[in-house]
Motif scaffolding. Structure first.
Motif, short mmCIF file in Angstrom:
data_model
loop_
_atom_site.label_atom_id
_atom_site.label_comp_id
_atom_site.label_asym_id
_atom_site.label_seq_id
_atom_site.Cartn_x
_atom_site.Cartn_y
_atom_site.Cartn_z
N GLU A 43 0.82 -1.21 0.00
CA GLU A 43 0.00 0.00 0.00
C GLU A 43 0.85 1.26 0.00
N ILE A 44 1.98 1.22 0.69
CA ILE A 44 2.89 2.38 0.67
C ILE A 44 3.37 2.64 -0.76
N ASN A 45 3.64 1.57 -1.48
CA ASN A 45 4.06 1.72 -2.88
C ASN A 45 2.92 2.32 -3.71
N ASN A 46 1.69 1.83 -3.47
CA ASN A 46 0.53 2.37 -4.20
C ASN A 46 0.33 3.85 -3.90
N VAL A 47 0.34 4.19 -2.60
CA VAL A 47 0.10 5.58 -2.20
C VAL A 47 1.19 6.49 -2.75
N SER A 48 2.45 6.03 -2.71
CA SER A 48 3.56 6.85 -3.22
C SER A 48 3.38 7.18 -4.69
N ASN A 49 2.99 6.18 -5.48
CA ASN A 49 2.83 6.41 -6.91
C ASN A 49 1.56 7.19 -7.22
N ILE A 50 0.52 7.01 -6.41
CA ILE A 50 -0.68 7.83 -6.59
C ILE A 50 -0.35 9.30 -6.35
N LEU A 51 0.42 9.55 -5.30
CA LEU A 51 0.82 10.94 -5.00
C LEU A 51 1.71 11.50 -6.10
N ALA A 52 2.66 10.68 -6.57
CA ALA A 52 3.55 11.14 -7.64
C ALA A 52 2.75 11.48 -8.90
N ASP A 53 1.81 10.60 -9.26
CA ASP A 53 0.97 10.86 -10.44
C ASP A 53 0.13 12.11 -10.23
N PHE A 54 -0.44 12.24 -9.03
CA PHE A 54 -1.30 13.40 -8.74
C PHE A 54 -0.51 14.71 -8.87
N ILE A 55 0.68 14.73 -8.29
CA ILE A 55 1.49 15.95 -8.32
C ILE A 55 1.82 16.33 -9.75
N GLN A 56 2.21 15.33 -10.57
CA GLN A 56 2.59 15.65 -11.94
C GLN A 56 1.37 16.02 -12.80
N GLU A 57 0.24 15.39 -12.53
CA GLU A 57 -0.98 15.77 -13.26
C GLU A 57 -1.41 17.19 -12.90
N GLN A 58 -1.28 17.53 -11.61
CA GLN A 58 -1.61 18.89 -11.20
C GLN A 58 -0.66 19.90 -11.84
N ALA A 59 0.61 19.52 -11.95
CA ALA A 59 1.59 20.42 -12.57
C ALA A 59 1.24 20.65 -14.04
N GLU A 60 0.83 19.59 -14.75
CA GLU A 60 0.45 19.75 -16.15
C GLU A 60 -0.78 20.63 -16.29
N GLN A 61 -1.76 20.46 -15.39
CA GLN A 61 -2.95 21.32 -15.42
C GLN A 61 -2.58 22.76 -15.10
N PHE A 62 -1.67 22.94 -14.16
CA PHE A 62 -1.21 24.27 -13.77
C PHE A 62 -0.59 25.00 -14.95
N LEU A 63 0.08 24.23 -15.82
CA LEU A 63 0.77 24.83 -16.96
C LEU A 63 -0.10 24.92 -18.21
N SER A 64 -1.34 24.47 -18.12
CA SER A 64 -2.20 24.40 -19.30
C SER A 64 -3.36 25.38 -19.19
N ASP A 65 -3.83 25.84 -20.34
CA ASP A 65 -5.00 26.70 -20.37
C ASP A 65 -5.61 26.64 -21.76
N GLY A 66 -6.85 26.19 -21.85
CA GLY A 66 -7.50 26.12 -23.15
C GLY A 66 -6.78 25.16 -24.09
N ASP A 67 -6.45 25.65 -25.28
CA ASP A 67 -5.77 24.83 -26.28
C ASP A 67 -4.26 24.78 -26.08
N ILE A 68 -3.77 25.48 -25.07
CA ILE A 68 -2.32 25.53 -24.82
C ILE A 68 -1.99 24.64 -23.63
N GLY A 69 -1.04 23.74 -23.80
CA GLY A 69 -0.61 22.86 -22.73
C GLY A 69 0.89 22.65 -22.77
#
Length: 460
Positions: A205-231
């Motif tokens: 579960e620690i492995n699962n949680v770690s990778n869920i957090l890693a994916d979440f952080i990077q997905e949030q970073a991509e959303q943070f850098l994106s707007d409309g048709d620009i990503g």
């Protein structure tokens, strides 16, 4: 031959999940770098206990069945509905192991595991079936040595190097009201089973949680850098590196606009470019920022309308040149609007002095009473921008390097005052226009970086 080899390398990078480069080889394809220094890791470690708690609480503890021969018969048993209660965690310590991974030690994890034992005893004399609720009081130390690697285009964590040390395991059967022989028989079975199941599930579960957090952080970073048709594609180009005083990750940083990606194969990143006296450092390539400016231009983002009190306040700035009367007349009209837009694709590059931006801006002064602009001019501007960050705001300071009024026309046709108007407008661009651009109020923490950049360079 060299071009063919380079092309193959670029094509290979399209699927980073299959092959990540070693850091030195990845530098030229790296558009963005994040360096997390040891002091920042100390702050993040304060949240480690929350991750461990989540792992304990969300782990799935499977039912276990078995049997044991005793005396003249056999005991068949099953452990079901194992749950965790009264979880508390002492302290967490960590170290950055250079070129290896991260060492995390969690001490004094106290928890009560509750469940049910279903057992049956069968012999030629007796056939007994029974169900008993049990509790196991435990005290555990946990050691994890995560390895960071490049997986599916993202930073992934491998926490399989995971150890649990049990300092206390005390079995209680229905408040110890059951016969002593039953408790003695099940003590070894239950404690061994709890150790086995808990270690397996917690580490998983620690492995699962770690990778869920890693994916979440990077997905949030991509959303943070994106707007409309620009990503922005921030897939990793290499496995992160770990030094004794920082962790560093490398990302593509490719701008995506209308389903087309920018190209980056000539990045000049070098680890020496990042300081070690800050908790968090970001390095962004010109190869990311310049296509971002181009996308903003083509998407019609670099445009601004100014009217009303905002326009009046803008022209209150003291200039050395006297304001031409014809401009006073236009500004005093009702419904006056100033419209600025980028005429050419802005170009951005970085030097030791700061970030230089060059663009041609077209400016119209529109009056309610006229169909055609009262004034239109174009200005070729190059500025050097220096950025800082404080109180959750991006602060920009721009210095004009070159300003040239390349075209000017008025609704009144050529006039004797056109040269005075040109001189006035050139000073107005420097002392009014550029400060107006860099003071854009929407550059705040939490908005897309792309929008911050667009806002920051809106009229340049």
């Amino acid at each position: 031959m060299e071009r063919s080899a380079a092309l193959l390398l670029v094509l290979a990078l399209v699927n980073v999940s299959c092959c990540c480069l070693d850091p030195p080889a990845a530098y030229r394809f790296t558009g963005a770098v994040c360096r997390l220094t040891y002091p920042a890791a100390v702050v993040l470690n304060e949240k480690t206990t929350e991750v461990i708690q989540a792992a304990f609480q969300h782990a799935k503890y499977p039912s276990i069945e078995g049997q044991r021969s005793i005396g003249f018969g056999t005991v068949k048993y099953g452990f079901h509905n194992l749950e965790i209660h009264n979880l508390s965690i002492g302290k967490s310590e960590f170290e950055l192991k250079e070129n290896e991974g991260i060492g995390i030690s969690i001490s004094n994890v106290s928890a009560v595991f509750k469940g049910t034992i279903n057992y049956g005893y069968g012999s030629w004399l007796l056939d007994l079936k029974q169900s008993v609720d049990f509790e196991v009081e435990s005290q555990i130390d946990l050691v994890i040595n995560p390895k960071l690697y490049c997986g599916k285009g993202k930073v992934a964590a491998d926490t399989s190097d995971c150890y649990l040390t049990f300092h206390k395991l005390k079995l209680l059967l229905q408040g110890d009201r059951e016969p002593g022989w039953l408790k003695r028989m099940f003590t070894d079975i239950v404690t061994f089973t709890v150790k086995l199941v808990v270690k397996s599930q917690i580490c998983k579960e620690i492995n699962n949680v770690s990778n869920i957090l890693a994916d979440f952080i990077q997905e949030q970073a991509e959303q943070f850098l994106s707007d409309g048709d620009i990503g922005v594609d921030i897939s990793v180009t290499s496995s992160p590196i770990i030094k004794s005083d920082y962790i560093e990750s490398y990302h593509k940083g490719l701008v995506i606009y209308n389903n087309t990606k920018s190209d980056l194969s000539t990045s000049v990143f070098n680890p020496s470019q990042l300081p070690e006296n800050r908790m968090l450092n970001f390095w962004i390539s010109d190869g990311l920022l310049d296509p971002l400016m181009s996308a903003a231009h083509h998407d019609g983002r670099l445009i601004r309308n100014i009217s009303g009190t905002e326009l009046t306040d803008l022209f209150q700035t003291e200039l050395s040149s006297a304001r031409p009367e014809v401009l006073n007349k236009w500004l005093s009209s009702e419904g006056t609007m100033l419209k600025a837009r980028s005429v050419s694709v802005p170009h951005l590059w970085t030097t030791t002095e700061g970030t230089s931006v060059r663009s041609v801006a077209g400016v119209e002064l529109l009056l309610d009473s006229q169909d055609m602009p009262a004034l239109y001019f174009e200005t070729d501007v190059t500025v050097i921008v220096n950025a800082s960050y404080a109180e959750k705001k991006l602060i920009l300071k721009a210095t004009a390097e070159r300003i040239s009024i390349t075209k000017i026309s008025t609704s009144e046709g050529p006039t004797e005052t056109e040269e005075n108007l040109r001189s006035y407008l050139q000073e107005a661009v420097e002392k009014m226009g550029i400060p107006k651009v860099i003071s854009c109020k929407s550059v705040h923490h939490g908005q897309a970086v792309s929008m911050s950049i667009m806002c920051s360079f809106r009229h340049i």
